[in-house]
Each structure stands twice: as C-alpha cells, then as structure tokens.
Motif scaffolding. Structure first.
Motif, PDB file in Angstrom:
ATOM      1  N   HIS A 168      24.840  -1.622  -9.343  1.00  0.00           N
ATOM      2  CA  HIS A 168      25.380  -2.376 -10.490  1.00  0.00           C
ATOM      3  C   HIS A 168      24.300  -2.873 -11.442  1.00  0.00           C
ATOM      4  N   PRO A 216      34.562  -3.168  -8.998  1.00  0.00           N
ATOM      5  CA  PRO A 216      34.822  -3.206 -10.442  1.00  0.00           C
ATOM      6  C   PRO A 216      35.883  -4.229 -10.853  1.00  0.00           C
ATOM      7  N   THR A 272      32.346   1.287 -19.549  1.00  0.00           N
ATOM      8  CA  THR A 272      31.129   0.869 -18.849  1.00  0.00           C
ATOM      9  C   THR A 272      30.385  -0.080 -19.776  1.00  0.00           C
ATOM     10  N   TRP A 327      25.834  -4.066 -14.753  1.00  0.00           N
ATOM     11  CA  TRP A 327      26.638  -3.049 -15.426  1.00  0.00           C
ATOM     12  C   TRP A 327      27.963  -2.865 -14.688  1.00  0.00           C
ATOM     13  N   HIS A 328      29.029  -3.123 -15.388  1.00  0.00           N
ATOM     14  CA  HIS A 328      30.370  -2.810 -14.879  1.00  0.00           C
ATOM     15  C   HIS A 328      30.698  -1.363 -15.195  1.00  0.00           C
ATOM     16  N   ARG A 329      31.272  -0.663 -14.220  1.00  0.00           N
ATOM     17  CA  ARG A 329      31.857   0.656 -14.480  1.00  0.00           C
ATOM     18  C   ARG A 329      33.164   0.745 -13.707  1.00  0.00           C
ATOM     19  N   ALA A 342      34.889   6.105 -12.951  1.00  0.00           N
ATOM     20  CA  ALA A 342      33.545   6.488 -13.388  1.00  0.00           C
ATOM     21  C   ALA A 342      32.598   6.611 -12.190  1.00  0.00           C
TER      22      ALA A 342
END
Length: 231
Positions: free
Chosen positions: A113, A142, A157, A176-178, A182
């Motif tokens: 992340h 997520p 993202t 970082w959110h995905r 993804a």
C-alpha cells in the motif's frame, strides 16, 4: 517503505509494532500461517522493517534475506538478528539485486500500500522466485482504505495521507488505495495465480488484551492477505 520517512521514528515505530493488537496479534500470526512450512526454504522478507517477521521465519527454519528502504529500520533488524540473515537496503520501486530463481518464497508484510504502481515490484518478485514459488503478502484492505481516506471514488487508484503518533512524534504517512479488481489485475499481469485470499480474524487473546481493537478487527475490514503462485 518508499515515500515515508521511517528513519525519523524507527525506534518508536518498532517498539509499538512489537506488541500492538494490529501487528502482533493480527497481521503477523495471519501472514506466518499463510506462509506455512518454511523449514529449509529460501525466503525474501520484502520490507523487513525491524525484523519481527524475519525472527519468526528463522525460528521456523527458513533461510532468510531481508530488504527495506529504511536504513533506520534495517539497523534495528541488524542488531536484532545478529548476522542470522542477510539484510540489504533496497527500494521496491526499483529492480531488486537478486538473480532469477533466488527464492522459494517472498513474504511482504504491509508494504504494497506504499507503492504507487505494483507492476515492477510484482514482476521482480516473479523473476526472483523459482517456478512454482509463492508470494505471500498483506496490504491495507481496500474497503478500510476507502472509508478512512474520505475519497469519493472507490474504483480509482489514489494517494491519501494519515497522521500516525508513535511515542511523542506525529508523522504524516502516505498510502495508495487501489480497488480489489486492480490488485487481481496486477497479479495476473505479473504472472501470478491467486491461491488464497484471506480476511483473517485476530488471535483470540486480543479479546482480553485489546477489547476495542478486538471489536474493530472482528467487525470491520483491516488488512487483506494473498498467497499467489508463480505460473
């Protein structure tokens, strides 16, 4: 790992990490259980931090190499492991300093992340694994990320910040959110097949030791765990 200055609070972070509900009674038991029998196999601890996972892997008979992008965290790990594992400064945003097929298992705890793009690190994990080797990793769930970030669109993202307090220090941390699709797309593109997707429960002892954390961990998503196989 990348984009966050762990060197500025390495000792405070590691002291908290050793015994808190989230790491000691939830993430570490879950990822080590997913790793399974590691006796006699070559394991890369990718994002080894202060060495908590490496110690557990060594106790289970693994041949351990650890990498981290924080010199401060690696210094803690070096003092802790006392030469029992090879430790290297390395950033997962760059190619890794290992030959093809160097490892049987890659374990990466709560690192992905921090990375803006999974393409290179996953391809590198695939390259350094033997055929049929496994990557076992944990990352922010997520759904947790999206709730806490306040961002409007789950399906993108995106980068977001949180403030952590460790000891007397407050530190701004970036993640970082995905979305879940993804994650699966990136794993498939890098040549991995998903073997296990896990949303585990905490160690039962958490109920008495950390009742608030226990309630949170048993009712809301926190981390998500993958075991994937190099095809």
């Amino acid at each position: 790992m990348p984009n966050n200055n762990y060197d500025s609070f390495a000792a405070d972070y590691q002291a908290d990490n050793e015994n808190n509900a989230w790491n000691a009674y939830y993430e570490r038991p879950a990822i080590l259980a997913l790793a399974g029998d590691v006796n006699g196999i070559r394991v890369l601890d990718a994002g080894c931090g202060g060495g908590a996972h490496a110690v557990a892997l060594l106790e289970r008979g693994a041949i351990v190499t650890g990498i981290d992008s924080s010199a401060g965290m690696l210094n803690i790990a070096q003092h802790r492991l006392k030469g029992r594992a090879q430790l290297l400064l390395a950033d997962l945003n760059n190619p890794l300093p290992f030959d093809e097929g160097s490892f049987d298992l890659v374990l990466s705890s709560l690192v992905m992340h921090y990375l803006p793009d999974w393409s290179l690190p996953l391809l590198e994990f695939n390259r350094i694994l033997v055929p049929g080797g496994r990557l076992v990793f944990s990352t922010h769930h997520p759904f947790m990320d999206h709730q806490s970030s306040g961002h409007k669109n789950y399906f993108t993202t995106y980068h977001f910040q949180e403030t952590w307090k460790r000891g007397e220090k407050e530190i701004s941390m970036g993640f970082w959110h995905r979305p879940l699709h993804a994650m699966f797309d990136a794993l498939k593109a890098a040549g991995f097949r998903v073997d296990v997707l896990s949303e585990p429960q905490p160690d039962p002892r958490t109920r008495e030791l950390f009742p608030e954390a226990y309630h949170s961990l048993t009712t809301s998503p926190r981390f998500i765990f993958f075991s994937v196989i190099k095809e």
